[in-house]
Design a protein around this motif. Structure first.
Motif, PDB file in Angstrom:
ATOM      1  N   ALA A   1      10.181 -20.994   5.628  1.00 34.53           N
ATOM      2  CA  ALA A   1      10.585 -19.713   6.217  1.00 34.53           C
ATOM      3  C   ALA A   1      10.485 -18.599   5.188  1.00 34.53           C
ATOM      4  O   ALA A   1      10.039 -17.500   5.501  1.00 34.53           O
ATOM      5  N   ARG A   2      10.871 -18.853   3.945  1.00 32.95           N
ATOM      6  CA  ARG A   2      10.765 -17.838   2.890  1.00 32.95           C
ATOM      7  C   ARG A   2       9.307 -17.454   2.638  1.00 32.95           C
ATOM      8  O   ARG A   2       9.000 -16.301   2.440  1.00 32.95           O
ATOM      9  N   VAL A   3       8.440 -18.436   2.605  1.00 35.77           N
ATOM     10  CA  VAL A   3       7.019 -18.176   2.386  1.00 35.77           C
ATOM     11  C   VAL A   3       6.463 -17.326   3.523  1.00 35.77           C
ATOM     12  O   VAL A   3       5.713 -16.377   3.292  1.00 35.77           O
ATOM     13  N   GLU A   4       6.841 -17.654   4.751  1.00 35.15           N
ATOM     14  CA  GLU A   4       6.368 -16.899   5.909  1.00 35.15           C
ATOM     15  C   GLU A   4       6.894 -15.464   5.885  1.00 35.15           C
ATOM     16  O   GLU A   4       6.158 -14.519   6.169  1.00 35.15           O
ATOM     17  N   ILE A   5       8.163 -15.300   5.524  1.00 38.27           N
ATOM     18  CA  ILE A   5       8.738 -13.951   5.447  1.00 38.27           C
ATOM     19  C   ILE A   5       8.023 -13.142   4.377  1.00 38.27           C
ATOM     20  O   ILE A   5       7.656 -11.992   4.590  1.00 38.27           O
ATOM     21  N   ARG A   6       7.794 -13.748   3.214  1.00 38.14           N
ATOM     22  CA  ARG A   6       7.101 -13.045   2.126  1.00 38.14           C
ATOM     23  C   ARG A   6       5.683 -12.648   2.547  1.00 38.14           C
ATOM     24  O   ARG A   6       5.230 -11.556   2.257  1.00 38.14           O
ATOM     25  N   ALA A   7       5.003 -13.533   3.254  1.00 37.79           N
ATOM     26  CA  ALA A   7       3.648 -13.222   3.720  1.00 37.79           C
ATOM     27  C   ALA A   7       3.671 -12.038   4.680  1.00 37.79           C
ATOM     28  O   ALA A   7       2.808 -11.152   4.609  1.00 37.79           O
ATOM     29  N   LYS A   8       4.662 -11.992   5.559  1.00 37.57           N
ATOM     30  CA  LYS A   8       4.770 -10.868   6.488  1.00 37.57           C
ATOM     31  C   LYS A   8       5.068  -9.572   5.749  1.00 37.57           C
ATOM     32  O   LYS A   8       4.524  -8.522   6.075  1.00 37.57           O
ATOM     33  N   LEU A   9       5.950  -9.636   4.743  1.00 36.83           N
ATOM     34  CA  LEU A   9       6.262  -8.434   3.960  1.00 36.83           C
ATOM     35  C   LEU A   9       5.027  -7.940   3.222  1.00 36.83           C
ATOM     36  O   LEU A   9       4.759  -6.741   3.178  1.00 36.83           O
ATOM     37  N   MET A  10       4.268  -8.848   2.630  1.00 37.50           N
ATOM     38  CA  MET A  10       3.066  -8.445   1.894  1.00 37.50           C
ATOM     39  C   MET A  10       2.019  -7.863   2.837  1.00 37.50           C
ATOM     40  O   MET A  10       1.255  -6.998   2.434  1.00 37.50           O
ATOM     41  N   ALA A  11       1.995  -8.316   4.069  1.00 35.91           N
ATOM     42  CA  ALA A  11       1.033  -7.780   5.027  1.00 35.91           C
ATOM     43  C   ALA A  11       1.267  -6.292   5.261  1.00 35.91           C
ATOM     44  O   ALA A  11       0.357  -5.552   5.593  1.00 35.91           O
ATOM     45  N   SER A  12       2.527  -5.843   5.062  1.00 37.75           N
ATOM     46  CA  SER A  12       2.824  -4.426   5.259  1.00 37.75           C
ATOM     47  C   SER A  12       2.331  -3.564   4.101  1.00 37.75           C
ATOM     48  O   SER A  12       2.339  -2.349   4.189  1.00 37.75           O
ATOM     49  N   PHE A  13       1.910  -4.190   3.000  1.00 33.73           N
ATOM     50  CA  PHE A  13       1.388  -3.460   1.842  1.00 33.73           C
ATOM     51  C   PHE A  13      -0.134  -3.464   1.876  1.00 33.73           C
ATOM     52  O   PHE A  13      -0.781  -4.126   1.076  1.00 33.73           O
ATOM     53  N   ASP A  14      -0.700  -2.708   2.780  1.00 29.82           N
ATOM     54  CA  ASP A  14      -2.154  -2.705   2.911  1.00 29.82           C
ATOM     55  C   ASP A  14      -2.844  -1.900   1.814  1.00 29.82           C
ATOM     56  O   ASP A  14      -4.060  -1.952   1.693  1.00 29.82           O
ATOM     57  N   ARG A  15      -2.111  -1.187   0.990  1.00 28.49           N
ATOM     58  CA  ARG A  15      -2.697  -0.413  -0.102  1.00 28.49           C
ATOM     59  C   ARG A  15      -2.451  -1.044  -1.465  1.00 28.49           C
ATOM     60  O   ARG A  15      -2.961  -0.559  -2.460  1.00 28.49           O
TER      61      ARG A  15
ATOM     62  N   PRO B   1      -0.228  10.100  -0.405  1.00 26.15           N
ATOM     63  CA  PRO B   1       1.217   9.902  -0.211  1.00 26.15           C
ATOM     64  C   PRO B   1       1.597   8.472   0.183  1.00 26.15           C
ATOM     65  O   PRO B   1       2.590   7.939  -0.305  1.00 26.15           O
ATOM     66  N   GLU B   2       0.810   7.825   1.016  1.00 27.12           N
ATOM     67  CA  GLU B   2       1.126   6.452   1.423  1.00 27.12           C
ATOM     68  C   GLU B   2       0.996   5.480   0.248  1.00 27.12           C
ATOM     69  O   GLU B   2       1.724   4.488   0.171  1.00 27.12           O
ATOM     70  N   ASP B   3       0.099   5.759  -0.707  1.00 27.39           N
ATOM     71  CA  ASP B   3      -0.006   4.938  -1.911  1.00 27.39           C
ATOM     72  C   ASP B   3       1.306   4.982  -2.684  1.00 27.39           C
ATOM     73  O   ASP B   3       1.820   3.954  -3.134  1.00 27.39           O
ATOM     74  N   ILE B   4       1.857   6.170  -2.844  1.00 26.66           N
ATOM     75  CA  ILE B   4       3.102   6.354  -3.596  1.00 26.66           C
ATOM     76  C   ILE B   4       4.251   5.665  -2.869  1.00 26.66           C
ATOM     77  O   ILE B   4       5.049   4.945  -3.479  1.00 26.66           O
ATOM     78  N   ARG B   5       4.332   5.853  -1.566  1.00 26.67           N
ATOM     79  CA  ARG B   5       5.403   5.241  -0.783  1.00 26.67           C
ATOM     80  C   ARG B   5       5.356   3.724  -0.894  1.00 26.67           C
ATOM     81  O   ARG B   5       6.377   3.072  -1.138  1.00 26.67           O
ATOM     82  N   GLN B   6       4.172   3.155  -0.750  1.00 32.91           N
ATOM     83  CA  GLN B   6       4.054   1.706  -0.827  1.00 32.91           C
ATOM     84  C   GLN B   6       4.336   1.189  -2.239  1.00 32.91           C
ATOM     85  O   GLN B   6       4.919   0.112  -2.400  1.00 32.91           O
ATOM     86  N   ALA B   7       3.956   1.940  -3.257  1.00 31.12           N
ATOM     87  CA  ALA B   7       4.254   1.526  -4.632  1.00 31.12           C
ATOM     88  C   ALA B   7       5.763   1.466  -4.845  1.00 31.12           C
ATOM     89  O   ALA B   7       6.282   0.509  -5.439  1.00 31.12           O
ATOM     90  N   LEU B   8       6.477   2.464  -4.351  1.00 30.02           N
ATOM     91  CA  LEU B   8       7.935   2.469  -4.471  1.00 30.02           C
ATOM     92  C   LEU B   8       8.556   1.302  -3.701  1.00 30.02           C
ATOM     93  O   LEU B   8       9.433   0.608  -4.207  1.00 30.02           O
TER      94      LEU B   8
END
Length: 87
Positions: A3-17, A63-70
């Motif tokens: 479940a942790r691996v799946e959650i992490r994969a989903k979170l990383m998917a939101s970082f498309d930049r 701007p989206e690069d900065i937001r995702q970096a933060l």
């Protein structure tokens, strides 16, 4: 554990930049495959807290690069406490 691996994969998917390539900056997380690390963006924000100033210094940033970096940096803090010297 899965479940942790799946959650992490989903979170990383939101970082498309945010990308990581072993041939670019030794695999450090970078912005859109450029030679600009997430760490460098965060460090630059300390010098240029105004996003417009930061983007003048780094015109390739959006701007989206900065937001995702933060967000990436915040999500990757390990939660450990770093002792500080008393002032």
């Amino acid at each position: 554990m899965i479940a942790r691996v799946e959650i992490r994969a989903k979170l990383m998917a939101s970082f498309d930049r945010i990308t990581s390539n072993p041939n670019i900056l030794n695999g450090q997380p970078t912005i859109r495959g450029m030679r600009l690390s997430v760490r460098r963006v965060i460090e630059a924000l300390a010098v240029y807290p105004n996003w417009d100033d930061l983007r003048r210094e780094y015109p390739e940033l959006e701007p989206e690069d900065i937001r995702q970096a933060l967000e990436f940096a915040a999500r990757n803090l390990d939660g450990s406490v770093q002792p500080l010297k008393p002032v």
